[in-house]
Design a protein around this motif. Structure first.
Motif, short mmCIF file in Angstrom:
data_model
loop_
_atom_site.label_atom_id
_atom_site.label_comp_id
_atom_site.label_asym_id
_atom_site.label_seq_id
_atom_site.Cartn_x
_atom_site.Cartn_y
_atom_site.Cartn_z
N UNK A 192 34.49 -10.86 35.72
CA UNK A 192 35.80 -10.80 35.07
C UNK A 192 35.65 -10.61 33.57
N UNK A 193 34.89 -9.61 33.18
CA UNK A 193 34.64 -9.37 31.77
C UNK A 193 35.91 -8.85 31.10
N UNK A 194 36.21 -9.38 29.93
CA UNK A 194 37.30 -8.86 29.11
C UNK A 194 36.80 -8.77 27.68
N UNK A 195 37.35 -7.86 26.94
CA UNK A 195 36.92 -7.67 25.56
C UNK A 195 36.46 -6.26 25.31
N UNK A 196 35.27 -5.88 25.84
CA UNK A 196 34.83 -4.49 25.64
C UNK A 196 35.70 -3.51 26.41
N UNK A 197 35.75 -2.27 25.92
CA UNK A 197 36.33 -1.19 26.71
C UNK A 197 35.39 -0.94 27.87
N UNK A 198 35.92 -0.85 29.07
CA UNK A 198 35.09 -0.68 30.27
C UNK A 198 35.53 0.58 31.00
N UNK A 199 34.56 1.41 31.38
CA UNK A 199 34.84 2.62 32.14
C UNK A 199 34.00 2.59 33.40
N UNK A 200 34.66 2.60 34.55
CA UNK A 200 33.97 2.47 35.84
C UNK A 200 34.22 3.74 36.64
N UNK A 201 33.12 4.37 37.08
CA UNK A 201 33.21 5.57 37.90
C UNK A 201 33.46 5.17 39.35
N UNK A 202 34.43 5.84 40.00
CA UNK A 202 34.70 5.63 41.41
C UNK A 202 34.50 6.96 42.14
N UNK A 203 34.71 6.97 43.44
CA UNK A 203 34.49 8.18 44.22
C UNK A 203 35.47 9.29 43.89
N UNK A 204 36.64 8.96 43.37
CA UNK A 204 37.64 9.99 43.08
C UNK A 204 38.12 10.01 41.64
N UNK A 205 37.44 9.29 40.76
CA UNK A 205 37.84 9.30 39.36
C UNK A 205 37.19 8.18 38.58
N UNK A 206 37.79 7.85 37.46
CA UNK A 206 37.26 6.79 36.59
C UNK A 206 38.40 5.87 36.16
N UNK A 207 38.10 4.59 36.13
CA UNK A 207 39.05 3.59 35.65
C UNK A 207 38.63 3.16 34.25
N UNK A 208 39.56 3.27 33.32
CA UNK A 208 39.31 2.84 31.95
C UNK A 208 40.13 1.58 31.69
N UNK A 209 39.47 0.49 31.29
CA UNK A 209 40.14 -0.76 30.98
C UNK A 209 39.84 -1.17 29.55
N UNK A 210 40.85 -1.58 28.84
CA UNK A 210 40.67 -2.12 27.49
C UNK A 210 41.65 -3.26 27.32
N UNK A 211 41.63 -3.90 26.18
CA UNK A 211 42.37 -5.15 26.04
C UNK A 211 43.87 -4.97 26.21
N UNK A 212 44.38 -3.77 25.96
CA UNK A 212 45.82 -3.56 26.03
C UNK A 212 46.29 -2.80 27.27
N UNK A 250 42.56 8.88 25.53
CA UNK A 250 42.10 10.19 25.09
C UNK A 250 40.59 10.34 25.26
N UNK A 251 39.85 9.32 24.83
CA UNK A 251 38.39 9.37 24.96
C UNK A 251 37.98 9.41 26.42
N UNK A 252 38.72 8.69 27.28
CA UNK A 252 38.41 8.71 28.71
C UNK A 252 38.59 10.08 29.31
N UNK A 253 39.68 10.76 28.97
CA UNK A 253 39.90 12.12 29.47
C UNK A 253 38.85 13.08 28.94
#
Length: 281
Positions: A192-212, A250-253
């Motif tokens: 349950x990490x929070x704080x850093x921007x996290x980008x996780x690759x999945x089979x059909x795309x990528x999930x980008x998580x950040x604090x907001x 934007x950076x994720x795209x």
């Protein structure tokens, strides 16, 4: 922008076959490619192609292969002064068997002697402290990865971690990180990490998580020939995008577009020269 990459350097050998043969049989390769490779070198190549000034911290052997790879890295615009040379050690080798459907299998010879040590990282401390961003491959030993992240944080760099967090150094690395990039398997170490921007690759795309917030970015529609190197192009482009002041979305795209530009050819070497990418609006 000065970006230091701490990671693997190796010779990549790619063999394209119609089908991977069964045990006890053989198959002819339709294509053979040999190139500068390893996650660290691939990311450094991508960074140079995207306009950054990359510095590579890695290890090579004292053989002719190592010399050839260093010369190629220089031609690619990579600063290799902190690539350590190990005596009486063969340079790392990664063999990819790629079939006609785009499925790959790796055979690699990356013994401990061609992995980074804390001493290797200490030697590069001036570059790490002066960098705008530091990319750390977590496939390297935990103490070396932690040292690279720590020096980057001391200098105020954007610290980007790529891969599965090692258990022993996990919490200390998270505390130093601005960005963590992982695939679905590697992401199991995040919890349950929070704080850093996290980008996780999945089979059909990528999930980008950040604090907001959180955003799902689907894969591009390029024809996939070989997914090798897509993650390295993605990580490099994500870093460059953030350094250019792009928002997380934007950076994720931008990063996903760079990965899409990499999967259309054989082998993990990026080909992002002239790449403009896509920025979400």
């Amino acid at each position: 922008m000065d970006v230091v990459v701490a990671g693997q350097l190796a010779r990549d050998l790619v063999l394209l076959v119609d089908e991977v043969p069964e045990a006890g049989t053989s198959a002819d390769a339709r294509l053979r490619r040999e190139m500068l490779g390893g996650k660290g070198a691939n990311q450094a190549v991508a960074l140079a192609q995207l306009g950054a000034r990359p510095v590579l911290i890695a290890v090579r052997g004292d053989d002719r292969v190592g010399e050839e790879l260093i010369e190629q890295a220089r031609r690619d615009g990579i600063d290799v002064r902190y690539v350590a040379c190990r005596e009486s050690v063969p340079t790392g080798l990664i063999v990819e068997a790629l079939d006609a459907s785009g499925e790959w299998r790796y055979l690699q010879h990356l013994p401990e002697d061609v992995l980074l040590t804390e001493e290797d990282v200490d030697a590069a401390a001036p570059a790490l402290r002066a960098a705008d961003a530091v990319l750390v491959q977590l496939q390297q030993p935990g103490p070396a990865a932690l040292a690279a992240a720590r020096y980057g944080r001391e200098g105020g760099a954007l610290v980007v971690l790529d891969g599965e967090l090692p258990a022993r150094e996990r919490d200390r690395l998270i505390a130093l990180a601005d960005v963590i990039r992982a695939d679905e398997r590697e992401a199991s170490s995040l919890g349950a990490v929070s704080g850093p921007l996290i980008m996780i690759a999945t089979s059909d795309g990528n999930v980008v998580r950040w604090k907001d917030g959180e955003e799902f970015i689907p894969l591009t529609d390029e024809k996939v020939v070989d997914t090798t190197g897509a993650g390295d192009a993605l990580t490099a482009a994500l870093t460059v995008g953030l350094l250019r002041g792009m928002s997380p979305i934007e950076a994720g795209h931008f990063a996903v577009a760079a990965a899409g530009a990499t999967v259309g050819h054989v082998g993990g070497r990026p080909d992002l020269s002239g790449f403009k990418g896509f920025v979400a609006r």
